[in-house]
Write a protein that holds these residues in place. Structure first.
Motif, PDB file in Angstrom:
ATOM      1  N   VAL B  32      -4.424   1.517   4.470  1.00 36.16           N
ATOM      2  CA  VAL B  32      -3.776   2.485   3.581  1.00 36.16           C
ATOM      3  C   VAL B  32      -2.625   3.160   4.319  1.00 36.16           C
ATOM      4  O   VAL B  32      -1.509   3.288   3.790  1.00 36.16           O
ATOM      5  N   MET B  52      -0.055   7.364  -0.045  1.00 34.98           N
ATOM      6  CA  MET B  52      -1.292   6.710   0.396  1.00 34.98           C
ATOM      7  C   MET B  52      -2.155   6.335  -0.810  1.00 34.98           C
ATOM      8  O   MET B  52      -2.724   5.235  -0.860  1.00 34.98           O
ATOM      9  N   VAL B  56      -3.398   2.466  -2.513  1.00 32.86           N
ATOM     10  CA  VAL B  56      -4.715   2.035  -3.011  1.00 32.86           C
ATOM     11  C   VAL B  56      -4.615   1.553  -4.448  1.00 32.86           C
ATOM     12  O   VAL B  56      -5.076   0.465  -4.810  1.00 32.86           O
TER      13      VAL B  56
END
Lengths: 295, 295, 295, 295
Positions: B32, B52, B56
């Protein structure tokens, strides 16, 4: 309970019938009725009661003390052994004082003994105007009285007890007020209308426990079909109304958070006037509420 | 906790240092941070967190599921056995999930098993934003989700978890809001002034129990010296403030009844927004009060 | 206005400079500054003012009367003719007392004459703490005083006048409070949030007329960007806030009746403490509202 | 007004008597009664009115327009010249529409002309349900209607007019609601009791003027002996209640400031439902108050 008399019949009765008709209103003291006979006729039931109380209060202090001594101990041996006058029994039973736990019984025995040692009379209180919590608070408080003040307090309680008995026995104009009333009203100020269908619970809050007295729902006018309490004296004590407004507002406003700001709204309040009207409304939105002692 | 980094230092770091500095924010998923590196520089801490999360959310569904599967069960064996990542351990410990009774543990095991059977992922929730009561309510509710909605819910919770971790790790402008606040104010509208010296208790109300969180007194401005809750997310749940106004008003108005109409005033309310400000004042006289969600 | 002095400089000044620096604070009475010189150094500006007032109050009654006699009549010939001390002029002008109608001027002349005949001093009042309505009410009321009480009232007003002048002249620690504040807050308890964008008007309510003082709108926090009144003493008087909640709620709840229950909500209130904080919020739904003096 | 008929007598009447008895309820349109005759017997007065309205609404649009055209202009020449039907005259007179100033008359003439040009019918409104302010607002608003919506609005107003006439003419079960009610209640939450003896004024608030409708005082229960408005439809409009609480609280709390925070408390509100119950209480202390639309 015998059939109710009428005040008119009492006013017309001869001395013997008059005294017999009022037997038991003042326990073990037929002389109270005797002494009131001369004051006939009575315009109101309240006037009859005042005359009877006056017959007591006009006696010298020793006779007043002796008169109070004829009353049974509260929650005492007589209550346990079934030796009390029938009316005293049923009055104390309403508060559960005839079925105390051993620990509670011991506490009452201790208070009775301390009280008797201090004042030389039994502790008299009109239990029908009290929660059990309030009886104990009154016991503790009255132990701090000076003897004269306490004799007055005991006689005032006998006034409450006999007033209730008299109103139940004698029918007629001018009955003294012996009944209070607790009412509520739920108003939805988000929509500007009474809140219908809100679940309402009433609890009695004791020192260490709470007891559900009743559960109901508001009607189309936001009120309950019957007063929450009424028909007799309110019991001095602490109460809590719980209004389940969460489901009510969720049905009206689907966008409210799943964990609503207001769900079960408790209103905790004390009742100090058994013959008073306590109107305790809830004025609410999903984000606010107010209450007050209304009229 | 390591020393806090600055956002400026992160923006200047090379890839290896960048990834190392963010280690553990997303558990077991250094990729990530790797994937976010290219988006430097970040104007705000919030922008870094969003980048971040975007790393995902942009993955195919199978990878997102695999990513969620790396998280530990809630209150599960790993928590008991001390096998969780250090941060997960302390976060769950704050709610007491590492010291459940056997019955509670069994209930969580049952829910975990049912959830895993239904969705094939562990139940993830940001426990620092929840009371224990709210965790269980969320568990039951989310079991009713469709799989897609539940994957989104799990990732949203990972967003909450990692946002909190990031704010604690990285110092810089534009930090996302992670702290809520509960405040109160007691106003005496009988006298037209703040109510000073009123004892205030705050309880957390669980399904079957209530826990005293704190007790304080109002200051000269009718407020508490510190927010009642703050410095981090508020825990979703139900609370009760109890204001001991009886002694306050009795000192001002000696003629009030011994059993006052208002003594301990409870205000029960839900908190649904952990990062929100809940101002819950009490506007009171001896015979009335009001409250609302203020600002 | 001359440059502001510092208290430190005053404490260090020699007698001549000290008296010169304080010239005009007490009109036509340089002896007040003279008499205070010995009490240096002053820890606070408030202490300096108290020392100066003490210099006045410690004089025999004849000197105190003579001192009060040095003050100009209120709205009197001196004001019309421009013969007053510069500061008196600007202070009275703030209330419009230098541009009265002939009828108003005649009324003041009559009151001045009656007052002078009764007390032998001019009527002194700190006009910066008064609405015109309040000046007239005070005039009428103080005419009913006994002479001793009225001398005390006049000297108390001189205390207010000189305190204001001193705070404006001298910079330093411990300045006495001379400024009040009026603030508001509009809370929408239908939606549980501050009410943004509500038009708010503030009126001064005189005996027979109302004057719009300002008009503004609430910001995102439901407050106004600036206090409604502040920066100096509030003027004793009656005010009305008008909140235009009709358009606000209509935009949120299109189903409200065309003639809404609440449209322009007036809150009328008195200000009696010029140095106080009056927080006058509006807590409203389309069907209810509440206000109180808050803090 | 002729003697009131009974519904029973109407149900028993022959066609000629039936039509004669209902003469004038629908102006210049005996066919309405004729057409309703067949629907006898009517269980309620409301059912009779609905049948008569149905007789109108079931006609083709040209006949409905012709029917509306039989009504007099509002405040028009007929009103001035005394040419209207007797009942129309007295109804318009209640609002003062028969004694307008020349400017007002000109405004109505202009609106009537514009309305007639647009819709080809006279402007019909049930004036007994309107303040003068509301009539003008409705005039302006209805000028914006599409023709179909406006015909429906005119017929709805004829429904209101004839419902009122019918209820006054015919006695019987199930009378439709034609009366509203405005009540108040003043509660003193400083003392926890009704506020007795508070002066209350009710004003009608027009666009540019306010008219005192009545003045009264609260009784021992904090209410007024009679409803403030009632006995017929409430007039749609804006009202203001002014509660003179200053003297009431000053008598109870001598330490309140001479310029009290609350003195004359105005509650301004709109009435939109002429047949509704508007309960507008004041819950007050010297430092706070609240109101709401109650029930």
């Amino acid at each position: 309970m015998p059939d109710r008399l009428t005040l008119a019949a009492l006013n017309d009765a001869d001395r013997t019938s008059f005294v017999a008709a009022l037997d038991g209103i003042f326990e073990h003291a037929p002389w109270v009725a005797e002494a009131s006979f001369a004051a006939r006729p009575f315009a109101t039931v309240a006037a009859l009661h005042e005359a009877m109380m006056q017959a007591v209060l006009s006696r010298p202090i020793e006779e007043r003390l002796a008169f109070v001594r004829l009353h049974p101990d509260l929650a005492g041996k007589a209550a346990r052994a079934g030796e009390m006058a029938a009316e005293s029994v049923s009055e104390q039973a309403g508060l559960g004082l005839d079925r105390l736990s051993d620990a509670e019984y011991a506490r009452f025995e201790r208070l009775n003994a301390e009280y008797d040692g201090r004042f030389g009379i039994p502790f008299v209180i009109c239990v029908r105007r009290q929660t059990r919590d309030a009886v104990l608070a009154a016991f503790e408080r009255r132990l701090g009285h000076a003897p004269g003040a306490e004799l007055a307090a005991a006689l005032a309680e006998i006034g409450h007890i006999t007033r209730l008995r008299l109103v139940e026995r004698v029918d007629g104009p001018g009955a003294p007020a012996v009944a209070g009333r607790l009412t509520t009203h739920v108003l939805d100020t988000q929509s500007g209308c009474p809140a219908e269908g809100v679940r309402v619970q009433l609890y009695e809050i004791g020192h260490s426990a709470r007891a559900l007295l009743l559960e109901t729902r508001t009607n189309a006018d936001g009120r309950t079909d019957q007063p929450l309490l009424g028909g007799g004296p309110l019991r001095i004590g602490t109460y809590e109304l719980v209004f389940h407004v969460g489901p009510y507002f969720a049905a009206k406003s689907p966008a409210l958070p799943e964990r609503p700001f207001l769900d079960e709204v408790p209103l905790r309040f004390g009742i100090a006037e058994p013959e008073g009207h306590y109107h305790v409304p809830l004025i609410a939105t999903p984000w606010s509420y107010a209450t007050y002692r209304g009229s």
